[in-house]
Every structure is written in C-alpha cells, then in structure tokens.
Write an enzyme that holds these catalytic residues in place. Structure first.
Site: not given
Ligand code: GLV
Length: 324
Positions: A242, A271, A289
């Site tokens: 993450r 993000e 991602h």
C-alpha cells in the site's frame, strides 16, 4: 424477500452472476469510474440494501454505515482492507470480508519479480531510449545493469504474497531474508530463507527490499527518511503493498541524493497521484496498482467476494472475515 446487494463498480461478471443465480437482487454501478463517498451514500439511500460489495478505492466508514443501517456485510473485492473502518464496523455488528485470491497472490508475486528485474536490467529506461530514436550505435557500456542471482532480497512481511515472492526469488538464485512480526518457519525450512528480527538490520543487508505488509497505523511510513538512510546506495526498493507504507517525499529525496539506486512502485501514498519528482527519474519504475491485474486472478477475487456474501446470508459463516 430477496436480499439486495449493491456493487460499487463493475467487477468481473462471474461475481455478479453468482449472486443473481442465487436469487439476490443485484444493483451495479455501471459507470467506469470510482464513486465518491457522497455518490455511494446517494446510491445506498435509494433502496434498502442488505450487502455491499466494495472495491479498494471505496472509503467505507461511519458516514456510510449511518445511512445504510440495513447493510450487514461489506465484502471487499481485494486482499487489503485498509479502505474500510473495520473497528467501527465491528462496534456496529457489521461483518467485513476480504478476497485473498490465490491467483492474485501469484499475480502480485510475479509482478514483484518483474519489477525487480525491470530495475536491475533497466528495461523501461532502455525501451524509452529506443522509442525516442536514440539508439544510433551499439555501445559496449550502454545501459549497464546488475545481475540479481546471488544478491540478497529483503522481504518486509512474509504472509501469503511475501512467501510466494520468497519461493520465486529463491528459485532464481537470490538469497532471501525476511522480517515479519509473525515468523514464517515454512519458508525458513523449505527455502532456506533467513529470519531477521530487526527491520534496520534487514535494510542494511538487502540489495532489493520488497514490502508485503498491510497498511496499519504501525506500518504507515514504515519506510521513512531514517530507514532509507540505512539502505545500501546500490539497493532497490519495491512496493506493491500500500502506498502510505512508504513516505513518498522521503523516497524522492533518497533517490535524488542517490541514497538508494532505484525504486519500483505499484502503489502510491496519495493514489492515484504520484509525487511529481518520481515521474522524472529514470531509475524509477511506476505501474498503476496493477500487480493483481491478471484475468483469472480478478475473476477469482470477484468469486470470493460474492461467495462471502452468499455464505454470510445462507450459512452465517462467510470465509475471510477480517473483523471477527
Ligand atoms: C490489491 O491491492 C488488493 O489488495 O487486492
């Protein structure tokens, strides 16, 4: 009466079909965009839903729980679940599940290996060089990379994905070491992976550091300025966990000052925004991602999320509860 399920964004058909075939009333947001929390709230107010199937881009917290008291389960279509306030859900008796698909574990692990090699062999940089028409003559010293065989891979986190990366990397001739709060004796015994009980020591030793921890208060900025300074100037950092596990500003500074040699990121602190400086660096590989973006893996994730909802209502025992 049929149970009603809201799905916040189109997922692979198999998950939707499974729910419909079991008689669930399914409403899917068909717009190919992330719903804001306001938009999710608006959708949930339209009907009395019993379950919501959410994605990692959906923030699920009190604001959502307050408007949908009938929803008893939030099934996350992802392995990570830091997008959901599981403590608040628990207080309210709401079940939260995740979808740790074995095929997604494989996909992420293979993406990690691909990123490591992309850094070591400078593939992305070299590809850009050719496309820009800069390849005019062969040079014996152009784009010198490094071999990874014999180098040390330091894993921070040796759960499902970390373990798979350890197995793949060992097979490729890397020496693998790991740190985790829970020891994984299987990889120690089966792959000769060495356990380190200090992140600091692991960082000093590793040629490549790959992160495999969930995002928790204790792992936010786990890789910060101080820890980056411990890494070798020749080392690489790979993050597919993450974004906020890495202090992106500190990473940008470390790369600029050549504290480390390069980084590959599939996830970002803010993000989908990426720290602008990182985009300008040739020794940085960026992917959006997509580590688990493999067809069968994504199908399996949708299946698991749908099955969790079905099991919750039909036998009261969904797998993958993350707030027991
Ligand atoms: C992807 O990031 C996942 O958590 O499944």
């Amino acid at each position: 009466m049929a149970k009603a399920v809201f799905i916040t964004r189109k997922i692979p058909d198999i998950g939707i079909r499974m729910l419909k075939e079991r008689g669930y009333e399914v409403d899917v947001n068909l717009k190919d965009s992330v719903l804001s929390q306001k938009q999710i709230i608006k959708s949930l107010k339209k009907k009395t839903y019993d379950a919501v199937l959410v994605l990692l881009t959906d923030r699920v917290d009190s604001a959502i729980f307050n408007v949908a008291p009938s929803v008893k389960i939030y099934a996350n279509c992802a392995a990570g679940y830091d997008n959901i306030d599981i403590i608040e859900a628990k207080k309210r008796g709401i079940t939260v599940t995740n979808a740790p698909a074995p095929l997604a574990t494989e996909a992420v692990a293979e993406h990690v290996i691909a990123l490591m090699f992309a850094l070591a062999t400078r593939i992305v940089e070299a590809d850009k060089f050719v496309r820009r028409g800069k390849y005019k003559k062969w040079l014996p010293m152009n784009f010198m990379g490094i071999n990874l065989a014999g180098k040390t891979l330091g894993l921070i986190g040796a759960g499902r994905i970390g373990e798979r990366v350890a197995r793949l990397a060992s097979g490729l001739g890397l020496k693998v070491i790991y740190y985790d709060v829970i020891r994984n004796e299987r990889i120690e015994k089966e792959c000769g992976v060495a356990y380190y009980n200090s992140i600091e020591e692991l960082l000093q030793k590793a040629d490549v550091v790959s992160l495999h921890v969930p995002l928790l208060d204790s792992t936010r900025h786990l890789i910060n300025e101080k820890r980056l300074l411990l890494m070798k100037p020749t080392s690489f950092l790979v993050n597919t966990s993450r974004g906020p596990v890495v202090d992106e500003k500190a990473l940008e500074k470390a790369l600029r000052k050549k504290i480390i040699r390069g980084a590959a990121l599939d996830v970002f602190e803010f993000e989908p925004k990426v720290t602008p400086g990182l985009k300008k660096m040739d020794n940085v590989v960026l992917t959006p991602h997509i580590a688990s973006a493999e067809g069968e893996a994504r199908n399996q994730m949708a299946e698991i999320a749908a099955q969790n909802i079905i099991d919750f209502f039909e036998n009261g025992k969904p797998g993958n509860i993350v707030n027991p």
